[in-house]
Write a protein that holds these residues in place. Structure first.
Motif, short mmCIF file in Angstrom:
data_model
loop_
_atom_site.label_atom_id
_atom_site.label_comp_id
_atom_site.label_asym_id
_atom_site.label_seq_id
_atom_site.Cartn_x
_atom_site.Cartn_y
_atom_site.Cartn_z
N THR A 1 0.83 -1.20 0.00
CA THR A 1 0.00 0.00 0.00
C THR A 1 0.87 1.25 0.00
OG1 THR A 1 -1.80 -1.14 1.16
CG2 THR A 1 -1.79 1.27 1.23
N LEU A 2 1.87 1.28 0.87
CA LEU A 2 2.76 2.44 0.91
C LEU A 2 3.51 2.61 -0.41
CD1 LEU A 2 4.25 2.06 4.51
CD2 LEU A 2 2.54 3.71 3.76
N THR B 1 1.25 3.45 -3.59
CA THR B 1 0.54 4.73 -3.59
C THR B 1 1.52 5.90 -3.45
OG1 THR B 1 0.17 4.63 -1.18
CG2 THR B 1 -1.56 3.72 -2.61
N ARG C 1 4.01 6.46 -1.29
CA ARG C 1 4.37 6.94 0.04
C ARG C 1 5.68 6.33 0.50
NH1 ARG C 1 -1.10 7.11 -0.49
NH2 ARG C 1 -2.16 8.85 0.56
N ALA C 2 6.32 7.00 1.44
CA ALA C 2 7.60 6.52 1.96
C ALA C 2 7.38 5.22 2.73
CB ALA C 2 8.23 7.57 2.87
N ASP D 1 4.64 4.36 10.81
CA ASP D 1 4.21 5.36 11.78
C ASP D 1 3.65 4.65 13.01
OD1 ASP D 1 1.80 4.39 10.90
OD2 ASP D 1 1.18 6.22 9.88
N TYR E 1 -5.14 2.64 6.78
CA TYR E 1 -4.73 2.44 5.38
C TYR E 1 -5.90 2.49 4.41
CZ TYR E 1 0.03 1.52 6.79
OH TYR E 1 1.30 1.68 7.27
N LYS F 1 -5.74 5.59 2.25
CA LYS F 1 -4.68 5.48 1.25
C LYS F 1 -5.12 4.60 0.08
CE LYS F 1 -0.95 5.92 4.72
NZ LYS F 1 -1.84 6.11 5.88
N SER G 1 -2.99 8.25 -5.51
CA SER G 1 -1.59 8.08 -5.16
C SER G 1 -0.92 9.43 -5.04
CB SER G 1 -0.88 7.24 -6.23
OG SER G 1 -1.48 5.97 -6.36
N LEU G 2 0.13 9.49 -4.22
CA LEU G 2 0.89 10.74 -4.10
C LEU G 2 1.72 11.01 -5.34
CD1 LEU G 2 2.04 10.64 -0.37
CD2 LEU G 2 0.01 11.66 -1.38
N LYS G 3 2.05 9.94 -6.06
CA LYS G 3 2.74 10.09 -7.34
C LYS G 3 2.27 8.97 -8.24
CE LYS G 3 6.79 7.42 -5.79
NZ LYS G 3 8.25 7.47 -5.56
N GLN H 1 1.55 5.69 -10.17
CA GLN H 1 1.96 4.33 -9.93
C GLN H 1 2.66 3.77 -11.14
OE1 GLN H 1 -1.19 1.90 -8.12
NE2 GLN H 1 -2.33 3.78 -7.86
#
Length: 405
Positions: free
Chosen positions: A332-333, A336, A338-339, A343, A392, A395, A400-402, A404
């Protein structure tokens, strides 16, 4: 088709997939979220049956339903999400998205509801949808792998074997054949072997990558060699003997040996050097349930005083649940944008699932009321999946943050 034309077709299909809601832009999204929610539903219903005598509308015995749904329902969803995400990386083909993905997810969901409400819809309908989902998943995977002439076709055979095991479990549960549980045991064995094989690939790799970046002077995990092959062979043979109900003493001794080999295998992957990185450390902890479960299973066959249920829950509530959560979180991280960092909620997920599994494994020998102890284990274990859905789910449902890849 030329390579340039092929790339253009793939690009066109990827661009087309961006028109769909994020939840339908990758198989990991709906199946990981749906699987986590279903695992929570199953454990809540099972604990309700166990502690309050609640009735279910399924033709399965409640215990058999609980076991079946965790094995073929929850894990079936995770396997689908994993394969639909991994196969595009293996083949270079675009992922299954949009309406095709929606139909596959819909079939999985209908299968879950048909099994749960099989008193209303009938055993035959439940079996058709349930086994049918696995067969359709196998067909989808086979189409993509064959089209790319990829060498990972054996994974399709494993999915087909899961479909056979699923069908046998239905037939056994409804008295069509007398298998004494061989169907679910076969499915259980396939999942254990998948964990052993895939874990042996990803855990040393992720550990090595982290050590190279953060502790370059530390020793790296041992590369796969003949020892790994022997370890996997002993594990497979031992579990096959358990499925076939061979001589308990011979199978028990073999399972103890397999557990010992798996413990040594895990020790070669340098997990003690990853204490500062929860996302890597959790993989080692998850895999540790595998040798623990095999040792307990073998010991239970050699000494009846050791409950088999503890061994089965070490492998299921421990190894299967922990490993799948670890894989779902990393995927998932990563997918999508993510780093890859754990956490507080991620750490809490692994603490809950690990403690919940430990309490469930120890429940038969703890000096407390058994049903209440199982309820506590279910509360902790289910809490891990609830927290995964809460932390999650956004997310998986969001963009996505960038882009895929």
């Amino acid at each position: 088709m030329s390579s340039r034309a092929g790339i253009a077709t793939i690009t066109k299909r990827k661009n087309r997939s961006q028109r769909f809601p994020p939840i339908l832009q990758g198989g990991f999204r709906p199946f990981f979220l749906g699987g986590a929610v279903w695992a929570l539903v199953v454990v809540v219903l099972w604990v309700s049956v166990l502690t309050s005598g609640a009735k279910l509308a399924t033709m399965f015995d409640p215990l058999v339903w609980h076991r079946h749904e965790m094995l073929f329902g929850y894990l079936g969803a995770v396997i689908a999400g994993f394969l639909l995400t991994a196969i595009p990386n293996w083949t270079g083909r675009p992922p299954i998205t949009g309406w095709r993905l929606a139909m596959l997810v819909g079939l999985w969901l209908v299968a879950r509801l048909a099994v749960l409400f099989s008193l209303l819809v009938g055993a035959g309908v439940a079996a058709v949808f349930d086994v049918g989902f696995v067969l359709v998943l196998a067909a989808v995977c086979a189409r993509e792998i064959i089209a790319a002439k990829n060498r990972n076709f054996p994974i399709v055979l494993i999915v087909l074997l899961l479909a056979v095991a699923n069908g046998l479990d239905h037939a056994d549960a409804f008295g069509l054949v007398q298998l004494s549980g061989s169907g679910w045991r076969a499915g259980f064995t396939l999942i254990v072997m998948l964990i052993a094989v895939i874990g042996g690939r990803i855990i040393p790799t992720f550990t090595r990558n982290w050590l190279v970046k953060h502790r370059p002077t530390a020793a790296s995990p041992a590369p796969p060699d003949r020892f790994d092959s022997v370890c996997l062979a002993i594990t497979a043979i031992s579990l096959a003997g358990w499925v076939a109900a061979f001589d308990p003493l011979a199978v028990g001794a073999s399972l103890v040996a397999a557990g010992g080999f798996q413990a040594v295998r895990l020790s070669r992957w340098c997990g003690n050097k990853t204490l500062r990185e929860p996302l890597v450390l959790c993989l080692h902890i998850a895999y540790a349930w595998l040798p623990i479960g095999l040792l307990l299973m073998g010991t239970s066959m050699l000494h009846p005083g050791v409950p088999l249920t503890s061994a089965l829950h070490a492998l299921s509530a421990g190894a299967m649940a922990s490993m799948t959560l670890a894989v779902m979180i990393r995927a998932t991280l990563g997918h999508t944008g993510r780093a890859l960092r754990a956490d507080g909620s991620t750490v809490a997920i692994f603490v809950l699932v690990t403690v919940g599994a430990a309490v469930r494994v120890a429940a038969p020998v703890l000096p407390f009321d058994y049903n209440r102890t199982v309820g506590l284990a279910g509360f902790l274990w289910g809490g891990a999946f609830l927290l995964f859905a809460v932390a999650y789910g956004p997310k998986l449902l969001g963009n996505s943050l960038k882009p895929q890849t």
